[in-house]
Design a protein around this motif. Structure first.
Motif, PDB file in Angstrom:
ATOM      1  N   LEU A   1      52.698  52.762  44.707  1.00  0.00           N
ATOM      2  CA  LEU A   1      52.824  53.164  46.180  1.00  0.00           C
ATOM      3  C   LEU A   1      52.233  54.461  46.337  1.00  0.00           C
ATOM      4  CD1 LEU A   1      53.523  52.715  49.225  1.00  0.00           C
ATOM      5  CD2 LEU A   1      55.971  53.294  48.438  1.00  0.00           C
ATOM      6  N   LEU A   2      52.610  55.408  45.437  1.00  0.00           N
ATOM      7  CA  LEU A   2      52.277  56.911  45.450  1.00  0.00           C
ATOM      8  C   LEU A   2      50.917  57.108  44.837  1.00  0.00           C
ATOM      9  CD1 LEU A   2      55.401  58.562  43.864  1.00  0.00           C
ATOM     10  CD2 LEU A   2      54.720  58.839  45.863  1.00  0.00           C
ATOM     11  N   ILE A   3      50.386  56.415  44.085  1.00  0.00           N
ATOM     12  CA  ILE A   3      49.079  56.443  43.478  1.00  0.00           C
ATOM     13  C   ILE A   3      48.085  55.986  44.736  1.00  0.00           C
ATOM     14  CG2 ILE A   3      47.297  55.590  42.120  1.00  0.00           C
ATOM     15  CD1 ILE A   3      49.416  55.679  39.810  1.00  0.00           C
ATOM     16  N   PHE A   4      48.553  54.653  45.241  1.00  0.00           N
ATOM     17  CA  PHE A   4      47.805  54.135  46.377  1.00  0.00           C
ATOM     18  C   PHE A   4      47.333  55.010  47.570  1.00  0.00           C
ATOM     19  CE2 PHE A   4      47.272  51.515  50.356  1.00  0.00           C
ATOM     20  CZ  PHE A   4      46.216  51.049  50.027  1.00  0.00           C
ATOM     21  N   SER A   5      48.753  55.158  48.073  1.00  0.00           N
ATOM     22  CA  SER A   5      48.582  56.201  49.365  1.00  0.00           C
ATOM     23  C   SER A   5      47.908  57.673  48.996  1.00  0.00           C
ATOM     24  CB  SER A   5      50.102  56.564  49.940  1.00  0.00           C
ATOM     25  OG  SER A   5      50.893  56.982  48.660  1.00  0.00           O
ATOM     26  N   GLY A   6      48.184  58.074  47.795  1.00  0.00           N
ATOM     27  CA  GLY A   6      47.507  59.278  47.209  1.00  0.00           C
ATOM     28  C   GLY A   6      46.159  59.356  47.185  1.00  0.00           C
ATOM     29  N   VAL A   7      45.443  58.330  46.874  1.00  0.00           N
ATOM     30  CA  VAL A   7      44.111  58.043  46.755  1.00  0.00           C
ATOM     31  C   VAL A   7      43.350  57.900  48.062  1.00  0.00           C
ATOM     32  CG1 VAL A   7      42.309  56.400  45.818  1.00  0.00           C
ATOM     33  CG2 VAL A   7      44.080  57.213  44.366  1.00  0.00           C
ATOM     34  N   VAL A   8      44.087  57.004  49.182  1.00  0.00           N
ATOM     35  CA  VAL A   8      43.752  57.155  50.373  1.00  0.00           C
ATOM     36  C   VAL A   8      43.410  58.146  50.973  1.00  0.00           C
ATOM     37  CG1 VAL A   8      44.250  55.883  52.548  1.00  0.00           C
ATOM     38  CG2 VAL A   8      44.347  54.563  50.487  1.00  0.00           C
ATOM     39  N   LEU A   9      44.717  59.146  50.928  1.00  0.00           N
ATOM     40  CA  LEU A   9      44.616  60.600  51.516  1.00  0.00           C
ATOM     41  C   LEU A   9      43.353  61.526  50.935  1.00  0.00           C
ATOM     42  CD1 LEU A   9      48.566  61.050  51.858  1.00  0.00           C
ATOM     43  CD2 LEU A   9      46.849  60.808  54.044  1.00  0.00           C
TER      44      LEU A   9
END
Length: 552
Positions: A110-118
């Motif tokens: 979850l952290l990696i996915f949301s971080g990459v999107v941002l």
């Protein structure tokens, strides 16, 4: 070999994730963290609490150490308060180790996915930098799981078992290995988490993990000392004092490690959990036990590393702290203070110029011309320091401030060159030929110089504070100075028409001098333009966009 590479890759991923979190937090909250530290120095306990909070966010006691040491180097906080901050910093990083040692692997995707999107969508903005922090946190959690998985096959190797047994047999080797790993990894937090993960998987025994943890604590202190080895004495006083606290703590606790093994570990079923809790307990005891002695250690540091009493000379940069480069806002503030130091040297040249014109002191003129080399050296040092700050990592306000600092230093360098040339002209056209300005001409030069000196000080104030009203006043002074220059040029021509001998003899020098003073004033007043433009208080050009064709 494959399993060893997997383990090394997982360790590298853990270190990189820790680096991303640290740099991301500093880029987003660096200025606020700096203000928090600066406002919490009223006593040693509030300083300690601020150290806990800042380090919990930055996830690096070394980063907090460098930030705090740079404040001491700039004279913003006392040494005793800085050492108190470092007591809290060690507790902060230990608390984060306990948090990360819990099973949070489910958060990693979850952290990696949301971080990459941002990060991809708004890379150069605050959300993009927050995304960088999320990516780092996700990578750290992922790396901890990969370390556990990679160590299990390695345990089957007889060579690995023999190596671990050889290290386990020597407590000093455990301390040394933990210290070296923390220095290499640039993060004691990452190494403590690595030790905990390996202990949880059975790769190392629980008592060996404790020795490695103590070594990692020493490593964080050694790392800060190495990073500030070439910094000012005030900065080194902080990092060496912090290392002394760590050495004393390890020396006191080491003989009693067996008590933890005997009485605490049986109640903690997980060896990895035992390691991070031991890390937390050590730092809490070390902080509470030594917080009362920050003043004593501070006195030791002042005696061990006495402050240089002799003047270092104006040519040496005083505020360009290399350890502040990891925090862009702090680094720009350091450069701005050095730019003001450069302006102080220019002010000395300008005051000296007036004395030379009045007294014909040729030796003073030669000394002042040498100061131009100082101005040039400071300009080069500031420019080189500023190029180390990545423009891509700055937000809009920081980028504007970066430009303001560069422009200000360029203007100061140009003013120094003008003053040097004027001094040469005064020597050649006045002092060596034993000529004097007329009484009225000297009064005009005195008045222009007084206005110019006031405008220099006002320009320094505007550069420092960014006050819009002062910036407007500076531009008003530019117009007033221009009017004076025109009026005094006309007065000089009138004196020539009356055949005033001193005016005739110094005519060329007089006209050039007031013209050069006007140029200096224009360079000073240019400080106001970016501030007024940013505030929307700058009038548009008076030129028409579509001028009418000339009439014949």
């Amino acid at each position: 070999m494959k399993h060893l590479l997997n383990l090394l890759a997982a360790i590298a991923l853990l270190v990189w994730g820790s680096h991303m979190v640290r740099t991301g937090v500093l880029r987003v909250f660096g200025a606020n963290l700096r203000n928090l530290l600066a406002r919490s120095m009223s006593n040693r306990f509030t300083a300690m609490l601020s150290g806990i909070g800042v380090t919990a966010l930055v996830q690096s006691s070394s980063a907090t150490s460098l930030m705090t040491a740079s404040f001491v180097g700039q004279g913003l906080i006392p040494l005793t308060a800085a050492l108190s901050v470092m007591r809290g910093a060690d507790v902060g990083t230990a608390l984060m180790a306990v948090l990360f040692s819990t099973d949070l692997s489910w958060l990693s995707p979850l952290l990696i996915f949301s971080g990459v999107v941002l990060f991809i969508s708004k890379q150069d903005s605050t959300p993009g930098r927050v995304g960088r922090v999320f990516i780092g946190l996700g990578l750290m959690l992922l790396a901890l799981r990969l370390i556990v998985e990679a160590t299990e096959p390695l345990l089957a190797s007889e060579a690995v078992r023999t190596l671990l047994v050889s290290v386990k047999s020597d407590f000093f080797m455990e301390l040394l290995l933990g210290t070296i790993l923390a220095v290499i990894a640039y993060s004691s937090l990452a190494i403590v988490l690595l030790i905990a993960a390996m202990a949880a998987s059975g790769a190392i025994t629980g008592d060996m993990a404790l020795g490695l943890v103590l070594g990692a604590n020493l490593g964080s202190g050694v790392l800060a000392v190495l990073q500030t080895a070439k910094s000012s004495i005030e900065v080194r006083q902080v990092t060496i004092g912090n290392l002394i606290f760590k050495i004393m703590g390890v020396a006191i606790v080491s003989p009693f490690v067996g008590l933890w093994v005997t009485y605490a570990m049986p109640y903690i079923n997980d060896a990895g959990r035992s390691a991070v809790l031991f890390h937390l307990a050590f730092n809490i005891l070390n902080t509470l036990g030594f917080i009362w002695f920050t003043g004593v250690i501070g006195d030791w540091m002042r005696k061990l590393l006495p402050k240089e009493e002799a003047n270092k000379g104006p040519q040496r940069p005083r505020h360009l702290d290399a350890s502040a480069l990891s925090t862009p806002s702090l680094a720009i503030s350091c450069a701005a203070r050095e730019a003001l130091h450069q302006a102080d040297v220019v002010e000395s040249m300008l005051i000296g110029l007036h004395n030379v014109v009045q007294t014909d002191n040729q030796q003073l003129s030669q000394d002042l011309r040498k100061l131009d080399d100082t101005v040039d050296e400071l300009y080069s040092a500031i420019k080189y320091y500023m190029t180390k700050i990545s423009r891509a990592e700055l937000d809009e306000r920081e980028s504007q401030r970066w430009t303001e600092v560069i422009n200000f230093t360029i203007n100061m360098e140009q003013i120094g060159d003008i003053i040097e040339r004027v001094l040469t002209d005064v020597e050649n056209k006045k002092i060596k030929k034993r000529r004097q300005f007329s009484k009225q001409g000297m009064e005009e030069i005195n008045e222009l110089h007084a206005h110019l000196l006031d405008n220099l000080r006002l320009a320094m104030s505007v550069f420092l504070s960014g006050n819009v009203r002062d910036a407007q006043k500076l531009l008003e002074e530019k117009a007033r100075f221009r009017d004076l220059e025109l009026a005094y040029s006309a007065s000089h021509l009138e004196r020539l028409s009356h055949n005033t001998v001193p005016s005739i003899e110094t005519s060329s020098l007089h006209i050039d001098l007031i013209s050069d003073l006007k140029r200096i004033n224009s360079l000073l007043c240019s400080v106001a333009y970016p501030i007024l433009e940013a505030a929307g208080a700058l009038a548009h050009s008076r030129l028409k966009d579509d001028p009418e064709p000339a009439r014949h």
